[in-house]
Design an enzyme around this catalytic site. Structure first.
Site, PDB file in Angstrom:
ATOM      1  N   SER A  68      18.077 -29.082  30.724  1.00  0.00           N
ATOM      2  CA  SER A  68      16.651 -28.763  30.396  1.00  0.00           C
ATOM      3  C   SER A  68      15.839 -28.923  31.572  1.00  0.00           C
ATOM      4  O   SER A  68      15.852 -28.468  32.735  1.00  0.00           O
ATOM      5  CB  SER A  68      15.990 -29.001  28.930  1.00  0.00           C
ATOM      6  N   HIS A  73       3.132 -34.967  35.910  1.00  0.00           N
ATOM      7  CA  HIS A  73       1.620 -34.846  36.419  1.00  0.00           C
ATOM      8  C   HIS A  73       0.929 -36.116  36.568  1.00  0.00           C
ATOM      9  O   HIS A  73       0.904 -37.089  35.669  1.00  0.00           O
ATOM     10  CB  HIS A  73       0.957 -33.915  35.487  1.00  0.00           C
ATOM     11  N   CYS A  88      18.519 -30.320  26.133  1.00  0.00           N
ATOM     12  CA  CYS A  88      19.567 -29.505  24.915  1.00  0.00           C
ATOM     13  C   CYS A  88      20.435 -30.404  24.750  1.00  0.00           C
ATOM     14  O   CYS A  88      20.961 -31.302  25.664  1.00  0.00           O
ATOM     15  CB  CYS A  88      19.758 -28.324  25.417  1.00  0.00           C
TER      16      CYS A  88
END
Length: 132
Positions: A68, A73, A88
């Protein structure tokens, strides 16, 4: 869709300032944390923000994984970071790999305070909203 999504808001990070401001250093940390945990990076996209004086500012980035993704940030002006690690669990349980990745990145950033949670994705018994 069964998987684990780890989400964190980190405050007062005490890592070196360049880790929050330097795209290459942050990307290296994130990719290495994924590899160290046994996840499979397929590609990355990291963007270097610049301030009005042309100095390095925050960074936003993603590591796309076969399992995945990792998204990060930074806000160096207030030593803040948001981090998401989602895996996943279709062909194998990657939950501990996600936690290891999450913990390695978090440890390197050294937050003074962290708000985090784990979300189990794809549970059939979860509240479902019907599409109209």
């Amino acid at each position: 869709m069964n998987g684990l999504h780890l989400i964190a808001d980190m405050y007062r990070c005490t890592c070196t300032a360049d880790l929050l401001c330097d795209q290459r250093k942050l990307e290296k940390l994130c990719v290495e944390a994924c590899v160290n945990a046994g996840l499979t990076p397929l590609g990355t996209y990291f963007h270097q923000f610049m301030d009005e004086n042309g100095n390095k500012a925050g960074v936003t980035g993603n590591v796309v994984l076969a399992e995945s993704h990792l998204a990060i940030h930074t806000w160096p002006e207030n030593n803040g970071v948001t981090l998401d690690v989602y895996v996943c669990n279709y062909s194998r349980d990657n939950s501990e790999r996600a936690r290891q990745t999450f913990n390695e990145v978090t440890s390197a950033l050294s937050p003074g305070e962290i708000a985090s949670r784990e979300v189990i994705r794809g549970e059939i018994n979860a509240v479902m909203v019907a599409a109209e």
